[in-house]
Design an enzyme around this catalytic site. Structure first.
Site, PDB file in Angstrom:
ATOM      1  N   LYS A  13      -6.624 -15.416   3.661  1.00  0.00           N
ATOM      2  CA  LYS A  13      -6.280 -16.711   3.057  1.00  0.00           C
ATOM      3  C   LYS A  13      -7.503 -17.597   2.862  1.00  0.00           C
ATOM      4  O   LYS A  13      -7.578 -18.351   1.884  1.00  0.00           O
ATOM      5  CB  LYS A  13      -5.226 -17.436   3.893  1.00  0.00           C
ATOM      6  CG  LYS A  13      -5.621 -17.744   5.331  1.00  0.00           C
ATOM      7  CD  LYS A  13      -4.454 -18.357   6.089  1.00  0.00           C
ATOM      8  CE  LYS A  13      -4.844 -18.687   7.524  1.00  0.00           C
ATOM      9  NZ  LYS A  13      -5.167 -17.496   8.311  1.00  0.00           N
ATOM     10  N   ARG A  88      -0.904 -26.138  12.244  1.00  0.00           N
ATOM     11  CA  ARG A  88      -0.844 -24.881  12.998  1.00  0.00           C
ATOM     12  C   ARG A  88       0.482 -24.730  13.734  1.00  0.00           C
ATOM     13  O   ARG A  88       0.829 -23.621  14.153  1.00  0.00           O
ATOM     14  CB  ARG A  88      -1.981 -24.803  14.023  1.00  0.00           C
ATOM     15  CG  ARG A  88      -3.353 -24.579  13.411  1.00  0.00           C
ATOM     16  CD  ARG A  88      -4.405 -24.385  14.483  1.00  0.00           C
ATOM     17  NE  ARG A  88      -5.735 -24.247  13.923  1.00  0.00           N
ATOM     18  CZ  ARG A  88      -6.261 -23.113  13.491  1.00  0.00           C
ATOM     19  NH1 ARG A  88      -5.547 -22.004  13.565  1.00  0.00           N
ATOM     20  NH2 ARG A  88      -7.485 -23.085  12.988  1.00  0.00           N
ATOM     21  N   ARG A 127     -14.825  -5.084  11.525  1.00  0.00           N
ATOM     22  CA  ARG A 127     -15.991  -5.847  11.085  1.00  0.00           C
ATOM     23  C   ARG A 127     -17.216  -5.509  11.925  1.00  0.00           C
ATOM     24  O   ARG A 127     -17.152  -5.397  13.149  1.00  0.00           O
ATOM     25  CB  ARG A 127     -15.726  -7.352  11.213  1.00  0.00           C
ATOM     26  CG  ARG A 127     -14.765  -7.926  10.201  1.00  0.00           C
ATOM     27  CD  ARG A 127     -14.522  -9.395  10.509  1.00  0.00           C
ATOM     28  NE  ARG A 127     -13.496  -9.984   9.669  1.00  0.00           N
ATOM     29  CZ  ARG A 127     -12.857 -11.103   9.945  1.00  0.00           C
ATOM     30  NH1 ARG A 127     -13.147 -11.773  11.053  1.00  0.00           N
ATOM     31  NH2 ARG A 127     -11.937 -11.569   9.128  1.00  0.00           N
ATOM     32  N   ARG A 159     -18.698  -8.142  17.183  1.00  0.00           N
ATOM     33  CA  ARG A 159     -18.489  -9.374  17.942  1.00  0.00           C
ATOM     34  C   ARG A 159     -17.302  -9.245  18.888  1.00  0.00           C
ATOM     35  O   ARG A 159     -16.327  -8.556  18.596  1.00  0.00           O
ATOM     36  CB  ARG A 159     -18.245 -10.557  16.992  1.00  0.00           C
ATOM     37  CG  ARG A 159     -19.408 -10.861  16.060  1.00  0.00           C
ATOM     38  CD  ARG A 159     -19.173 -12.165  15.327  1.00  0.00           C
ATOM     39  NE  ARG A 159     -17.801 -12.258  14.809  1.00  0.00           N
ATOM     40  CZ  ARG A 159     -17.286 -13.367  14.292  1.00  0.00           C
ATOM     41  NH1 ARG A 159     -17.988 -14.471  14.249  1.00  0.00           N
ATOM     42  NH2 ARG A 159     -16.047 -13.367  13.825  1.00  0.00           N
ATOM     43  N   ARG A 170      -5.009 -12.789  19.263  1.00  0.00           N
ATOM     44  CA  ARG A 170      -5.006 -13.787  18.187  1.00  0.00           C
ATOM     45  C   ARG A 170      -3.733 -13.679  17.351  1.00  0.00           C
ATOM     46  O   ARG A 170      -3.147 -14.690  16.950  1.00  0.00           O
ATOM     47  CB  ARG A 170      -6.238 -13.615  17.303  1.00  0.00           C
ATOM     48  CG  ARG A 170      -7.546 -13.989  17.988  1.00  0.00           C
ATOM     49  CD  ARG A 170      -8.755 -13.570  17.174  1.00  0.00           C
ATOM     50  NE  ARG A 170      -8.809 -14.250  15.879  1.00  0.00           N
ATOM     51  CZ  ARG A 170      -9.673 -13.922  14.913  1.00  0.00           C
ATOM     52  NH1 ARG A 170     -10.532 -12.932  15.091  1.00  0.00           N
ATOM     53  NH2 ARG A 170      -9.667 -14.585  13.777  1.00  0.00           N
TER      54      ARG A 170
END
Length: 223
Positions: A13, A88, A127, A159, A170
């Site tokens: 998004k 949120r 990633r 990371r 998450r």
């Protein structure tokens, strides 16, 4: 207009929102940016927010909404605003809906990006970043040599917040705290535009532009 970007982490998004800013000229509002700007400029709201952060506490919703209002009041009335990462939670959405009419606005549409969890986990956990900031994905856009930057040959970094176990946490936070917003906006007089976020970038962009044209009458140049 006011349009809200909604969807789980890794769904893309932010990428699509940045493209709307570039190609349509909408103004993106992210509360993290507002907080940093208010602290940097030393505004009264910034000082109040800093006091909470210094204590390791979350900035209260009413203070966040006050910052959003302050920013909206500086914009031209004809500017379309794109909220990224806000609201949120349902209480934040309720507070936003109560404030917007005071500045002559309302939520006109929600761009809801959806994708299966397994796709999101691969996108984020795959990633790898070079020290210089180049980003690869071992599943979708791998480097030519495993673990090495194509340009500099430097070692790629995985990371901590991109590791699968962190990504799962998450996603769980999104499911418990943010996804109830879907039902909230479905029940409101707001256009909820569902976008498939698991395709190629241009396919997702086509979904965005088609939805905006059909639901809000927004024609994106070149779409």
């Amino acid at each position: 207009m006011v349009v809200i970007l909604l969807g789980p982490p890794g769904v893309g998004k932010g990428t699509q929102g940045a493209r709307l800013v570039d190609e349509v000229g909408w103004v993106r509002i992210a509360t993290g940016d507002l907080l940093r700007a208010a602290r940097r400029e030393g505004t009264e709201l910034g000082k109040r927010a800093q006091a909470y952060m210094d204590e390791g506490e979350l900035v209260p919703d009413d203070l966040i909404v006050a910052m959003v209002r302050e920013h909206l009041e500086k914009l031209d009335a004809g500017t379309t605003v794109l909220f990224d990462g806000f609201p949120r939670t349902v209480p934040q959405a309720v507070a936003l809906d109560a404030m917007l009419p005071e500045v002559g606005r309302k939520v006109d549409g929600v761009l809801l990006f959806e994708a299966p969890d397994e796709v999101l986990v691969k996108r984020i956990s795959g990633r790898r970043s070079s020290p210089e900031g180049r980003v690869y994905n071992v599943y979708f856009d791998p480097p030519k040599v495993e673990g090495k930057c194509d340009v500099t040959g430097s070692e790629l970094i995985h990371r901590e917040d991109d590791r699968p176990e962190t990504v799962e946490r998450r996603l769980e936070v999104y499911r418990t705290q943010t996804s109830p917003l879907i039902s909230y906006y479905d029940a409101a007089p707001t256009r909820v535009m569902r976008i498939r976020g698991d395709g190629e970038m241009e396919e997702v962009w086509a979904g965005v532009t088609d939805a905006l044209a059909a639901e809000l009458g927004v024609e994106v140049p070149g779409a």
